[in-house]
Design a protein around this motif. Structure first.
Motif, short mmCIF file in Angstrom:
data_model
loop_
_atom_site.label_atom_id
_atom_site.label_comp_id
_atom_site.label_asym_id
_atom_site.label_seq_id
_atom_site.Cartn_x
_atom_site.Cartn_y
_atom_site.Cartn_z
N LEU A 34 0.82 -1.22 0.00
CA LEU A 34 0.00 0.00 0.00
C LEU A 34 0.84 1.26 0.00
O LEU A 34 0.45 2.27 -0.59
N ILE A 35 2.01 1.22 0.65
CA ILE A 35 2.79 2.45 0.78
C ILE A 35 3.87 2.60 -0.29
O ILE A 35 4.31 3.71 -0.56
N VAL A 36 4.31 1.50 -0.89
CA VAL A 36 5.37 1.60 -1.88
C VAL A 36 4.79 2.08 -3.22
O VAL A 36 3.67 1.70 -3.60
N ASN A 37 5.53 2.92 -3.90
CA ASN A 37 5.14 3.35 -5.25
C ASN A 37 5.30 2.14 -6.18
O ASN A 37 6.40 1.57 -6.28
N GLN A 38 4.24 1.74 -6.85
CA GLN A 38 4.28 0.55 -7.68
C GLN A 38 5.25 0.66 -8.85
O GLN A 38 5.66 -0.35 -9.42
N GLU A 39 5.64 1.86 -9.20
CA GLU A 39 6.58 2.06 -10.31
C GLU A 39 8.02 2.27 -9.84
O GLU A 39 8.90 2.52 -10.64
N SER A 40 8.26 2.15 -8.54
CA SER A 40 9.61 2.39 -8.02
C SER A 40 10.39 1.09 -7.91
O SER A 40 9.82 0.00 -7.92
N THR A 41 11.69 1.22 -7.79
CA THR A 41 12.54 0.05 -7.63
C THR A 41 12.30 -0.63 -6.28
O THR A 41 12.67 -1.79 -6.10
N ALA A 42 11.67 0.08 -5.34
CA ALA A 42 11.34 -0.52 -4.05
C ALA A 42 10.27 -1.61 -4.19
O ALA A 42 10.13 -2.46 -3.33
N ASN A 43 9.55 -1.60 -5.30
CA ASN A 43 8.53 -2.61 -5.58
C ASN A 43 9.22 -3.79 -6.26
O ASN A 43 8.97 -4.13 -7.41
N PHE A 44 10.10 -4.44 -5.52
CA PHE A 44 10.97 -5.47 -6.10
C PHE A 44 10.32 -6.84 -6.22
O PHE A 44 10.83 -7.73 -6.87
N VAL A 45 9.16 -7.06 -5.58
CA VAL A 45 8.58 -8.41 -5.55
C VAL A 45 7.99 -8.84 -6.90
O VAL A 45 8.32 -9.97 -7.30
N PRO A 46 7.22 -8.24 -7.66
CA PRO A 46 6.49 -6.98 -7.65
C PRO A 46 5.07 -7.16 -7.09
O PRO A 46 4.57 -8.27 -7.01
N LEU A 47 4.44 -6.03 -6.75
CA LEU A 47 3.09 -6.04 -6.20
C LEU A 47 2.22 -5.07 -6.97
O LEU A 47 2.66 -3.99 -7.32
N ASN A 48 0.98 -5.48 -7.24
CA ASN A 48 0.00 -4.56 -7.79
C ASN A 48 -1.19 -4.51 -6.84
O ASN A 48 -1.19 -5.15 -5.79
#
Length: 148
Positions: free
Chosen positions: A104-118
């Motif tokens: 919910l808090i991570v920007n889905q387009e950022s590199t922090a979304n490494f799992v990825p999650l939608n």
């Protein structure tokens, strides 16, 4: 005639751990099957750039699928004892709720979304977390009767 195999008796808590583990294992495998996973050729090892979608809905990567496989094997292995089954369900549920909050808090387009999650992943993680914790708590309310 006597059986040479030891009879295995699992509590409902252990059966729940086993069932959840099997579901995670199946989902992890399905994530690697083209057709069930749409845009399979675009699957990345990790990261938000992967556009592969399990069932056309849940964004996946090789890492995401491997996490499901690991959870699956853990649930199956931890179903062997009452204590470890409870730990898997409650601890795993907590992990999924943390993953939901992270999603919910991570920007889905950022590199922090490494799992990825939608968004679909996020809400599935919420449901999984709540259901796993509920199973772990409700099925372990009477440990003496459950272990007998």
């Amino acid at each position: 005639m006597t059986s040479t195999r030891a009879e295995v008796t699992r509590t409902r808590l252990q059966q729940a751990s086993l069932a959840v583990g099997v579901v995670f294992l199946i989902i992890g495998i399905l994530g690697f099957i083209p057709g069930i996973t749409t845009q399979y050729q675009s699957m990345e090892a990790a990261g938000h750039e992967s556009t592969a979608m399990l069932f056309g809905l849940f964004q996946v990567s090789a890492l995401h699928n491997i996490v499901h496989l690991i959870f699956g094997f853990a649930g199956i292995a931890m179903a062997r004892t009452w204590d470890s089954a409870r730990l898997f369900l409650i601890g795993g549920g907590i992990i999924y709720l943390i993953l939901w909050i992270y999603g919910l808090i991570v920007n889905q387009e950022s590199t922090a979304n490494f799992v990825p999650l939608n968004t679909a992943d996020n809400w599935l993680h919420f449901v999984l977390g709540v259901v796993m914790i509920a199973l772990g708590v409700l099925l372990s309310r009477h440990p003496n009767r459950a272990r007998a």
